[in-house]
Design an enzyme around this catalytic site. Structure first.
Site, short mmCIF file in Angstrom:
data_model
loop_
_atom_site.label_atom_id
_atom_site.label_comp_id
_atom_site.label_asym_id
_atom_site.label_seq_id
_atom_site.Cartn_x
_atom_site.Cartn_y
_atom_site.Cartn_z
N SER A 178 10.30 4.19 5.53
CA SER A 178 10.46 2.90 6.24
C SER A 178 11.79 3.16 7.02
CB SER A 178 9.77 1.27 6.18
OG SER A 178 10.03 1.11 7.33
N ASP A 390 -1.04 4.05 8.33
CA ASP A 390 0.13 2.74 8.94
C ASP A 390 -0.12 2.25 9.62
OD1 ASP A 390 3.11 1.92 9.27
OD2 ASP A 390 3.72 3.76 8.32
N HIS A 426 1.67 1.04 5.33
CA HIS A 426 2.73 1.13 5.29
C HIS A 426 3.81 1.14 4.03
CE1 HIS A 426 6.84 1.48 7.47
NE2 HIS A 426 7.28 0.65 6.86
#
Length: 471
Positions: A178, A390, A426
């Site tokens: 991320s 995601d 994610h």
């Protein structure tokens, strides 16, 4: 970086147990450039490092440092050194969201793997990773968040390692997902000599585009209505039926042609069909938007995991703010505190000037440079991964960066490989097997020369799927 004698050396001459404690305490006197050691103590395994965190997996020397790459910077760093000697390697871990806290969980995972592990809060302190209020009136903190804090952590971490081990790390690695994935690519681009290998998971590398996309979706949802969370299972079931009949995830969403209009109500609206605004809202999320400042296409999300825990409901369908509340959520707080510098800002006030000003932060926050030639020349290896489902960062961003590197440098799989993970959300989780020891794969490539031709992702129940790199 180190300007004093290695004080830890003398302590090592004592009995083993005492040596560990004394050598660790001696690091409190270490002199660092633009940084100060604020604490150094021997910590037994099983200790909880901070409220709400997991216990540490092993005995360690815990070193806390405050770095000030500029007079107004305040970068908190921790370095965890294995008491048993470890594997002689250094690992730096990245942050998530808008940072604000030391990534203790990843520090623990690194320590448990035998690495001397370093992490940072990225130069500001906040219990909420979606909060950007720290940036108001502090432009230096934005730059620290962008790249400076990560570089300071690298230099501090390696200096502390050298003082502890009386040697340089055998190998140095970076792992992040991320925002940590953005930091990983930023490091490869700006500081190509710092790491032998890098893992960049679901990287938020095109930061200004991501914030623009999130803001546009949120703004539209305020005008037309948010997609109802109660209908997410209906949407997911229809997507899977269209693109992966009888299966819990879609193997390659690029081959999927799903339009939520198939669920449109034919007459009276019910909970088993979508109203016209609901169809429009779903289409916006799937199709993406266009950046008003640059004209670039901002990709949308892929179908097939809409209703899973940790998916659309958590990332896209938060309740609208009540009047008078302070800005909240990634997009609104970012535009309020970083772009506008106005605590009274609300997402429905967005205009083209905001998107233009957003682009002015690209130099500090974006890691879009496809020229990795210096990293390659040094022998660096880069593994990038991204979940096809995601809900926070469109997987198309990773596809785009891979294409950009290939366009710039030609065939690049001798040092850089991208793995797309079907069904993954994610960074972790999803309906499919997603468990991969990414650092282990990187070790094999860097230290044994074994490039990952395929990677096996596994789940707790023993099921697996084979991942192949993008070509």
């Amino acid at each position: 970086m180190i300007r004093t004698a290695f004080l830890a050396a003398a302590a090592m001459a004592a009995t083993p147990a005492l040596a560990q404690t004394d050598a660790c305490s001696a690091l409190a006197n270490l002199t660092l450039a633009d940084a100060t050691v604020t604490a150094a103590s021997f910590v037994k395994g099983g200790t909880v490092p901070a409220a709400g965190q997991m216990p540490t997996p092993a005995d360690m020397c815990r070193v806390s440092v405050t770095a000030r790459p500029t007079p107004k910077s305040d970068v908190r760093i921790e370095v965890w050194l294995p008491a048993n000697g470890g594997n002689g390697k250094f690992l730096q871990v990245g942050n998530g969201g808008l940072a604000g806290q030391i990534p203790y969980r990843l520090l623990g995972l690194g320590l448990g793997g035998g690495y001397a592990t370093a992490g940072t809060d990225d130069g500001h302190h906040s219990p909420d990773a979606t909060d950007a209020s720290w940036a108001l009136g502090h432009p230096e903190r934005v730059t620290d968040f962008g790249y400076r804090a990560v570089k300071a952590t690298t230099d501090v971490g390696k200096a502390v390692f050298a003082a502890w081990k009386q040697a340089k790390p055998a190998k140095s690695y970076f792992f992040g997902c991320s925002d940590g994935g953005r930091e990983a690519l930023m490091t490869a681009q700006r500081y190509p000599a710092d790491f032998d290998g890098i893992v960049a998971g679901a990287p938020a590398y095109n930061w200004t585009a991501l914030m623009a996309s999130a803001a546009l979706i949120q703004q539209k949802s305020l005008k037309t209505g948010r997609f109802p969370a109660a209908k997410l299972p209906l949407l997911q079931a229809a997507a899977l039926s269209a693109c992966a009949p009888g299966k819990p995830w879609i193997a390659d969403p690029r081959l999927c042609r799903f339009d939520p209009v198939v669920l449109a109500c034919k007459g009276t609206a019910t909970d088993q069909c979508l109203t016209r605004p609901e169809v429009s809202a779903a289409r916006t999320i799937y199709n993406g938007a266009r950046n008003p400042a640059t004209g670039e296409a901002l990709p949308g999300l892929k179908p097939g995991a809409e209703a899973l825990p940790g998916s659309w409901k958590d990332w896209l369908l938060g309740a609208p703010m009540a009047a008078g509340n302070k800005p909240s959520g990634y997009a609104e707080t970012y535009f309020a505190y970083v772009v506008r510098g106005d605590v009274a800002f609300r997402i429905d006030q967005l205009n083209r000037r905001d998107f233009v000003r957003n682009q002015s932060f690209a130099g500090d926050l974006n890691a879009t440079n496809p020229d990795l030639s210096a990293f390659k020349a040094r022998g660096g290896k880069l593994i990038q991964y991204h979940g096809w489902n995601d809900p926070a960062i469109s997987p198309e961003y990773s596809i785009a960066y891979h294409k950009a590197v290939t366009a710039k440098m030609g065939k690049s799989d001798d040092f850089y490989r991208l793995f797309m993970v079907p069904g993954m959300l994610h960074c972790i989780g999803g309906a499919s097997p997603t468990g991969v020891n990414w650092i282990g794969e990187l070790n094999n490539w860097v230290e044994r020369g074994t490039a990952p031709a395929t990677i096996t992702a596994r789940s707790a129940d023993g099921s697996s799927q084979t991942l192949s790199p993008e070509r």
